[in-house]
Design a protein around this motif. Structure first.
Motif, PDB file in Angstrom:
ATOM      1  N   LEU A   5      40.393  35.931  38.804  1.00  0.00           N
ATOM      2  CA  LEU A   5      40.335  37.119  37.945  1.00  0.00           C
ATOM      3  C   LEU A   5      39.029  37.152  37.152  1.00  0.00           C
ATOM      4  N   ARG A   6      38.591  35.991  36.687  1.00  0.00           N
ATOM      5  CA  ARG A   6      37.318  35.920  35.958  1.00  0.00           C
ATOM      6  C   ARG A   6      36.165  36.332  36.873  1.00  0.00           C
ATOM      7  N   LYS A   7      36.175  35.870  38.101  1.00  0.00           N
ATOM      8  CA  LYS A   7      35.134  36.241  39.058  1.00  0.00           C
ATOM      9  C   LYS A   7      35.197  37.738  39.357  1.00  0.00           C
ATOM     10  N   PHE A   8      36.406  38.256  39.493  1.00  0.00           N
ATOM     11  CA  PHE A   8      36.570  39.680  39.754  1.00  0.00           C
ATOM     12  C   PHE A   8      35.988  40.505  38.601  1.00  0.00           C
ATOM     13  N   ALA A   9      36.259  40.092  37.352  1.00  0.00           N
ATOM     14  CA  ALA A   9      35.722  40.816  36.195  1.00  0.00           C
ATOM     15  C   ALA A   9      34.196  40.785  36.196  1.00  0.00           C
ATOM     16  N   THR A  10      33.617  39.661  36.552  1.00  0.00           N
ATOM     17  CA  THR A  10      32.156  39.566  36.629  1.00  0.00           C
ATOM     18  C   THR A  10      31.617  40.513  37.704  1.00  0.00           C
ATOM     19  N   ALA A  33      35.220  35.727  49.561  1.00  0.00           N
ATOM     20  CA  ALA A  33      36.452  35.031  49.937  1.00  0.00           C
ATOM     21  C   ALA A  33      37.396  34.921  48.742  1.00  0.00           C
ATOM     22  N   SER A  34      36.835  34.666  47.570  1.00  0.00           N
ATOM     23  CA  SER A  34      37.649  34.544  46.358  1.00  0.00           C
ATOM     24  C   SER A  34      38.318  35.883  46.020  1.00  0.00           C
ATOM     25  N   ILE A  35      37.588  36.978  46.162  1.00  0.00           N
ATOM     26  CA  ILE A  35      38.141  38.307  45.866  1.00  0.00           C
ATOM     27  C   ILE A  35      39.214  38.658  46.899  1.00  0.00           C
ATOM     28  N   LYS A  36      38.969  38.354  48.168  1.00  0.00           N
ATOM     29  CA  LYS A  36      39.977  38.616  49.205  1.00  0.00           C
ATOM     30  C   LYS A  36      41.244  37.794  48.953  1.00  0.00           C
ATOM     31  N   LYS A  37      41.081  36.560  48.508  1.00  0.00           N
ATOM     32  CA  LYS A  37      42.251  35.735  48.198  1.00  0.00           C
ATOM     33  C   LYS A  37      43.024  36.322  47.027  1.00  0.00           C
ATOM     34  N   LEU A  38      42.332  36.819  46.027  1.00  0.00           N
ATOM     35  CA  LEU A  38      42.990  37.466  44.889  1.00  0.00           C
ATOM     36  C   LEU A  38      43.770  38.689  45.359  1.00  0.00           C
ATOM     37  N   GLU A  39      43.169  39.477  46.235  1.00  0.00           N
ATOM     38  CA  GLU A  39      43.864  40.648  46.778  1.00  0.00           C
ATOM     39  C   GLU A  39      45.119  40.237  47.551  1.00  0.00           C
ATOM     40  N   ARG A  40      45.039  39.154  48.307  1.00  0.00           N
ATOM     41  CA  ARG A  40      46.229  38.667  49.031  1.00  0.00           C
ATOM     42  C   ARG A  40      47.314  38.215  48.057  1.00  0.00           C
ATOM     43  N   GLU A  41      46.899  37.513  47.006  1.00  0.00           N
ATOM     44  CA  GLU A  41      47.872  37.050  46.007  1.00  0.00           C
ATOM     45  C   GLU A  41      48.567  38.221  45.312  1.00  0.00           C
ATOM     46  N   LEU A  42      47.800  39.250  45.018  1.00  0.00           N
ATOM     47  CA  LEU A  42      48.350  40.420  44.328  1.00  0.00           C
ATOM     48  C   LEU A  42      48.984  41.427  45.285  1.00  0.00           C
ATOM     49  N   ARG A  43      48.729  41.236  46.570  1.00  0.00           N
ATOM     50  CA  ARG A  43      49.248  42.114  47.626  1.00  0.00           C
ATOM     51  C   ARG A  43      48.823  43.569  47.449  1.00  0.00           C
ATOM     52  N   GLU A  44      47.609  43.716  46.962  1.00  0.00           N
ATOM     53  CA  GLU A  44      47.034  45.054  46.760  1.00  0.00           C
ATOM     54  C   GLU A  44      45.528  44.977  46.940  1.00  0.00           C
ATOM     55  N   PRO A  45      44.919  45.994  47.544  1.00  0.00           N
ATOM     56  CA  PRO A  45      43.456  46.037  47.572  1.00  0.00           C
ATOM     57  C   PRO A  45      42.938  46.374  46.173  1.00  0.00           C
ATOM     58  N   LEU A  46      41.885  45.709  45.759  1.00  0.00           N
ATOM     59  CA  LEU A  46      41.338  45.924  44.424  1.00  0.00           C
ATOM     60  C   LEU A  46      40.079  46.777  44.447  1.00  0.00           C
ATOM     61  N   LEU A  47      39.421  46.799  45.616  1.00  0.00           N
ATOM     62  CA  LEU A  47      38.172  47.537  45.764  1.00  0.00           C
ATOM     63  C   LEU A  47      38.301  48.542  46.890  1.00  0.00           C
ATOM     64  N   ALA A  48      37.665  49.701  46.712  1.00  0.00           N
ATOM     65  CA  ALA A  48      37.573  50.684  47.793  1.00  0.00           C
ATOM     66  C   ALA A  48      36.422  50.222  48.680  1.00  0.00           C
TER      67      ALA A  48
END
Length: 146
Positions: A5-10, A33-48
């Protein structure tokens, strides 16, 4: 998840994977890879994907807000723990006047004690001081028994 989440905010704040990876001192593929893993954990795409500039989905906006709240909470915790380390303990001492004069009459012993703790000195008679300890008003009482 907190680190991702910290990386995503950056990433959101800097607007590009390249800039965010440089700021975080990681490679761009590692950040992706870290952002894709976060998306998998949240089960939602975070970026268009494929949009320029970087565009967040609704889930991405929620994730960003949560990341910022987490950052503030972590900072507050760190500050409170630092204040706790610097806080002096409090001690309340009760004693009869003759003992107080003998122990603290010259002032240096009390001054040394005050360097390490917040000290309250209560001078009272031998009947009242033990009861004050029992009520929790004093930490220690120095009295003279008949």
């Amino acid at each position: 998840m907190e680190e991702r989440l910290r990386k995503f905010a950056t990433l959101v704040e800097l607007g590009s994977f390249t800039k965010a990876a440089g700021s975080l001192h990681v490679s761009q593929p590692a950040l992706s890879a870290s952002i894709k893993k976060l998306e998998r954990e949240l089960r939602e795409p975070l970026l268009a994907r494929g949009s320029q500039p970087l565009t967040l989905t609704t889930a991405g906006e929620y994730a960003y807000m949560t990341a910022k709240e987490l950052s503030v909470s972590t900072s507050n915790l760190t500050n409170k723990l630092e204040q706790l380390k610097q806080r002096k303990p409090s001690i309340a001492i009760g004693m009869i006047d003759s003992v107080a004069q003998a122990v603290f009459g010259y002032g240096t012993a009390f001054a040394e004690l005050e360097e390490h703790a917040h000290v309250s000195l209560i001078v009272d008679n031998s009947r009242n001081l033990p009861a004050a300890v029992q009520r929790g008003e004093l930490d220690i009482a120095l009295v003279v028994e008949p």
